[in-house]
Design a protein around this motif. Structure first.
Motif, PDB file in Angstrom:
ATOM      1  N   CYS A 105      -2.835  -8.565   3.524  1.00  0.00           N
ATOM      2  CA  CYS A 105      -1.536  -8.690   2.851  1.00  0.00           C
ATOM      3  C   CYS A 105      -1.725  -8.891   1.351  1.00  0.00           C
ATOM      4  O   CYS A 105      -0.921  -8.410   0.548  1.00  0.00           O
ATOM      5  N   LEU A 106      -2.793  -9.581   0.954  1.00  0.00           N
ATOM      6  CA  LEU A 106      -3.073  -9.752  -0.474  1.00  0.00           C
ATOM      7  C   LEU A 106      -3.296  -8.399  -1.145  1.00  0.00           C
ATOM      8  O   LEU A 106      -2.758  -8.128  -2.229  1.00  0.00           O
ATOM      9  N   ILE A 107      -4.075  -7.539  -0.500  1.00  0.00           N
ATOM     10  CA  ILE A 107      -4.338  -6.206  -1.053  1.00  0.00           C
ATOM     11  C   ILE A 107      -3.046  -5.397  -1.137  1.00  0.00           C
ATOM     12  O   ILE A 107      -2.767  -4.745  -2.154  1.00  0.00           O
ATOM     13  N   ARG A 108      -2.271  -5.431  -0.067  1.00  0.00           N
ATOM     14  CA  ARG A 108      -1.021  -4.662  -0.060  1.00  0.00           C
ATOM     15  C   ARG A 108      -0.055  -5.177  -1.121  1.00  0.00           C
ATOM     16  O   ARG A 108       0.612  -4.399  -1.806  1.00  0.00           O
ATOM     17  N   TRP A 109       0.010  -6.491  -1.281  1.00  0.00           N
ATOM     18  CA  TRP A 109       0.910  -7.070  -2.275  1.00  0.00           C
ATOM     19  C   TRP A 109       0.452  -6.754  -3.696  1.00  0.00           C
ATOM     20  O   TRP A 109       1.277  -6.595  -4.590  1.00  0.00           O
ATOM     21  N   MET A 110      -0.858  -6.655  -3.915  1.00  0.00           N
ATOM     22  CA  MET A 110      -1.335  -6.238  -5.234  1.00  0.00           C
ATOM     23  C   MET A 110      -0.913  -4.803  -5.523  1.00  0.00           C
ATOM     24  O   MET A 110      -0.633  -4.441  -6.668  1.00  0.00           O
ATOM     25  N   GLY A 111      -0.857  -3.998  -4.473  1.00  0.00           N
ATOM     26  CA  GLY A 111      -0.444  -2.608  -4.652  1.00  0.00           C
ATOM     27  C   GLY A 111       1.023  -2.469  -5.012  1.00  0.00           C
ATOM     28  O   GLY A 111       1.389  -1.688  -5.890  1.00  0.00           O
ATOM     29  N   VAL A 112       1.871  -3.249  -4.353  1.00  0.00           N
ATOM     30  CA  VAL A 112       3.314  -3.115  -4.610  1.00  0.00           C
ATOM     31  C   VAL A 112       3.735  -3.799  -5.907  1.00  0.00           C
ATOM     32  O   VAL A 112       4.718  -3.396  -6.535  1.00  0.00           O
ATOM     33  N   THR A 113       2.998  -4.834  -6.327  1.00  0.00           N
ATOM     34  CA  THR A 113       3.340  -5.514  -7.579  1.00  0.00           C
ATOM     35  C   THR A 113       2.608  -4.927  -8.784  1.00  0.00           C
ATOM     36  O   THR A 113       2.898  -5.289  -9.924  1.00  0.00           O
ATOM     37  N   LYS A 114       1.641  -4.037  -8.508  1.00  0.00           N
ATOM     38  CA  LYS A 114       0.876  -3.373  -9.574  1.00  0.00           C
ATOM     39  C   LYS A 114       0.136  -4.366 -10.468  1.00  0.00           C
ATOM     40  O   LYS A 114       0.058  -4.211 -11.687  1.00  0.00           O
TER      41      LYS A 114
END
Length: 207
Positions: A105-114
Motif C-alpha cells: 500500500c505504501l508503494i501504491r500510495w506513492m504512485g497516486v500521490t506522485k
C-alpha cells in the motif's frame, strides 16, 4: 483530512496514550494528510519474560531495526500504522491478499500521490506478539515459516515496485528503491549469509 485510520494486527496491545500522541503529532505537523504515514515503534515483547532466549533476541533486533532503519529512512511501515482517510481513499485502501500489504500500500500510495511518503514516528510503543513456539524445535519451525513468508513477500514487493515505479517521480522511485534493496537485499539477506559462513568457518578452522 481530519479522519485518521489505524491498521493493526489481532495480537496488538496499544498504549492508552496512542490516540492522543497520534493526534498531537498529526496536528503539530499541520495535517499532512497526503504526504505522511504514522508509525509507532513495535516492541515484540508480548509475554517476553516467559519466552525463550531466541525469541527475546529476535524481538529486540526487530525493534531496533525498525527504530534505526525502517522509520528514519522511510523504507516501509510495519503491521501497525496510521494514515488519513483521504490518503486511503486516494490510494484505494489496503489489499490484505498481499503477503506484505503494508509495503504494497505504501508503494501504491506513492504512485497516486506522485511523491515519496514520509514515515513519521509516534513516540508511543505498541506491543506486538513475537514469532515464537512452545519449544525450541517449534520455534525453529515457526521462524522457517516466517522466513519463507517474508522471502515470498519481499519478491512480491520488489516486482510490484518495478511495475508501479513508472507512475512515480524518478527521483522518489530511485531513492526508495535503493533504500529497499540496501535494507532487504544487503542488510538482512547478506548479513545473515555472512553470519552463517563465519560460524561455519570458525567451526571448521578453529581447533
Amino acid at each position: 483530512d481530519n479522519i485518521l485510520i489505524t491498521t493493526c494486527d489481532a495480537d496488538s496491545k496499544f498504549s492508552p496514550e496512542y490516540i492522543s500522541a497520534l493526534t498531537y503529532k498529526y496536528l503539530k505537523e499541520k495535517q499532512p494528510a497526503l504526504s505522511t504515514i504514522y508509525q509507532s515503534p513495535l516492541f515484540y515483547n508480548w509475554k517476553l519474560d516467559g519466552l525463550s532466549f531466541v525469541s527475546r533476541v529476535t524481538g529486540l533486533l526487530r525493534s531496533l531495526l525498525m527504530l534505526g532503519a525502517l522509520i528514519p529512512f522511510n523504507i516501509n511501515t510495519m503491521s501497525i500504522f496510521s494514515y488519513s482517510l483521504s490518503l486511503a481513499q486516494k490510494g484505494n485502501y489496503i489489499h490484505p491478499a498481499y503477503q506484505m500489504d503494508d509495503i504494497i500500500c505504501l508503494i501504491r500510495w506513492m504512485g497516486v500521490t506522485k511523491q515519496r511518503l514520509r514515515i513519521s514516528m509516534i513516540p508511543v510503543p505498541v506491543l506486538s506478539g513475537p514469532t515464537n513456539g512452545e519449544t525450541i524445535e517449534k520455534e525453529i519451525i515457526e521462524w522457517t515459516r516466517q522466513a519463507r513468508r517474508w522471502t515470498i513477500g519481499a519478491i512480491e514487493v520488489f516486482h510490484y515496485f518495478i511495475v508501479k515505479a513508472k507512475g512515480m517521480p524518478s527521483f522518489a522511485a530511485c531513492c526508495w528503491g535503493i533504500c529497499f534493496i540496501i535494507y532487504y537485499g544487503i542488510l538482512l539477506c547478506t548479513s545473515g549469509l555472512y553470519g552463517l559462513t563465519s560460524m561455519l568457518s570458525m567451526f571448521l578452522l578453529v581447533k
